[in-house]
Design an enzyme around this catalytic site. Sequence first.
Site, PDB file in Angstrom:
ATOM      1  N   HIS A  95      10.467  -6.919   6.033  1.00 57.79           N
ATOM      2  CA  HIS A  95      10.523  -6.396   4.662  1.00 57.79           C
ATOM      3  C   HIS A  95      11.977  -6.206   4.271  1.00 57.79           C
ATOM      4  O   HIS A  95      12.803  -5.801   5.079  1.00 57.79           O
ATOM      5  CB  HIS A  95       9.754  -5.076   4.529  1.00 57.79           C
ATOM      6  CG  HIS A  95      10.100  -4.054   5.570  1.00 57.79           C
ATOM      7  ND1 HIS A  95       9.639  -4.132   6.862  1.00 57.79           N
ATOM      8  CD2 HIS A  95      10.871  -2.937   5.518  1.00 57.79           C
ATOM      9  CE1 HIS A  95      10.110  -3.108   7.555  1.00 57.79           C
ATOM     10  NE2 HIS A  95      10.874  -2.375   6.761  1.00 57.79           N
ATOM     11  N   HIS A  97      14.321  -4.010   1.796  1.00 52.92           N
ATOM     12  CA  HIS A  97      14.381  -2.823   0.954  1.00 52.92           C
ATOM     13  C   HIS A  97      15.285  -3.147  -0.230  1.00 52.92           C
ATOM     14  O   HIS A  97      16.401  -3.631  -0.037  1.00 52.92           O
ATOM     15  CB  HIS A  97      15.034  -1.650   1.697  1.00 52.92           C
ATOM     16  CG  HIS A  97      14.302  -1.170   2.906  1.00 52.92           C
ATOM     17  ND1 HIS A  97      13.565  -0.008   2.914  1.00 52.92           N
ATOM     18  CD2 HIS A  97      14.195  -1.676   4.158  1.00 52.92           C
ATOM     19  CE1 HIS A  97      13.045   0.182   4.131  1.00 52.92           C
ATOM     20  NE2 HIS A  97      13.420  -0.813   4.896  1.00 52.92           N
TER      21      HIS A  97
HETATM   22  P1  5GP Z   1      11.782   0.282   8.107  1.00 57.79           P
HETATM   23  O1  5GP Z   1      12.234   1.597   8.679  1.00 57.79           O
HETATM   24  O2  5GP Z   1      10.778  -0.402   9.004  1.00 57.79           O
HETATM   25  O3  5GP Z   1      12.890  -0.615   7.676  1.00 57.79           O
HETATM   26  O4  5GP Z   1      11.052   0.651   6.751  1.00 57.79           O
HETATM   27  C1  5GP Z   1       9.692   0.895   6.640  1.00 57.79           C
HETATM   28  C2  5GP Z   1       9.458   1.458   5.260  1.00 57.79           C
HETATM   29  O5  5GP Z   1       8.084   1.361   4.960  1.00 57.79           O
HETATM   30  C3  5GP Z   1       9.847   2.931   5.123  1.00 57.79           C
HETATM   31  O6  5GP Z   1      10.819   3.073   4.090  1.00 57.79           O
HETATM   32  C4  5GP Z   1       8.530   3.617   4.791  1.00 57.79           C
HETATM   33  O7  5GP Z   1       8.662   4.669   3.871  1.00 57.79           O
HETATM   34  C5  5GP Z   1       7.691   2.483   4.229  1.00 57.79           C
HETATM   35  N1  5GP Z   1       6.256   2.612   4.430  1.00 57.79           N
HETATM   36  C6  5GP Z   1       5.634   2.892   5.605  1.00 57.79           C
HETATM   37  N2  5GP Z   1       4.298   2.911   5.430  1.00 57.79           N
HETATM   38  C7  5GP Z   1       4.076   2.607   4.121  1.00 57.79           C
HETATM   39  C8  5GP Z   1       2.888   2.479   3.337  1.00 57.79           C
HETATM   40  O8  5GP Z   1       1.768   2.609   3.807  1.00 57.79           O
HETATM   41  N3  5GP Z   1       3.055   2.169   2.019  1.00 57.79           N
HETATM   42  C9  5GP Z   1       4.284   1.991   1.460  1.00 57.79           C
HETATM   43  N4  5GP Z   1       4.322   1.694   0.179  1.00 57.79           N
HETATM   44  N5  5GP Z   1       5.422   2.110   2.169  1.00 57.79           N
HETATM   45  C10 5GP Z   1       5.328   2.420   3.485  1.00 57.79           C
END
Ligand code: 5GP
Length: 118
Positions: A95, A97
């Site tokens: 993903h 951001h």
């Molecule tokens: P990472 O730390 O893996 O780069 O980012 C994961 C992101 O996914 C975090 O910013 C977290 O808030 C978001 N996230 C986790 N679970 C969900 C969800 O069920 N729905 C949405 N919309 N965002 C999520």
Amino acid sequence: MCIFCKIVDGEIPSNKILENEEFIAFHDINPAAPIHVLVIPKEHIESFNDISAQTMAKMTPFIQEVTKKLALDISGYRLITNIGDDGGQEVKHLHFHILGGGKLIWKHYQKNDPHKSL
Ligand code: 5GP
Ligand code: ZN
């Protein structure tokens, strides 16, 4: 099935901004900025390590379309993808951001042990 694959399948609801056959953009559930959007491929790709140049070439204009839709192309934004443990990747489905809607701070590295060198 991972949490973002469940979002792709509609098993977990999401607040979508844009979607096409291959990608979805939706609002992050725990925003770190006034605008915090996640862009994912519908296909389960673990991280940026694993995306092909062909898929990335299609993802680029999709991300640009999202930023235009949110008018972030004018005001500016940050595009981040976290990879693996040191990168702080919590969800193991690629993903990007998109952060914006206000001035962002720039500080990433948390040095836990000041005696330990890089
Ligand atoms: P990472 O730390 O893996 O780069 O980012 C994961 C992101 O996914 C975090 O910013 C977290 O808030 C978001 N996230 C986790 N679970 C969900 C969800 O069920 N729905 C949405 N919309 N965002 C999520
Ligand atoms: Zn997945």
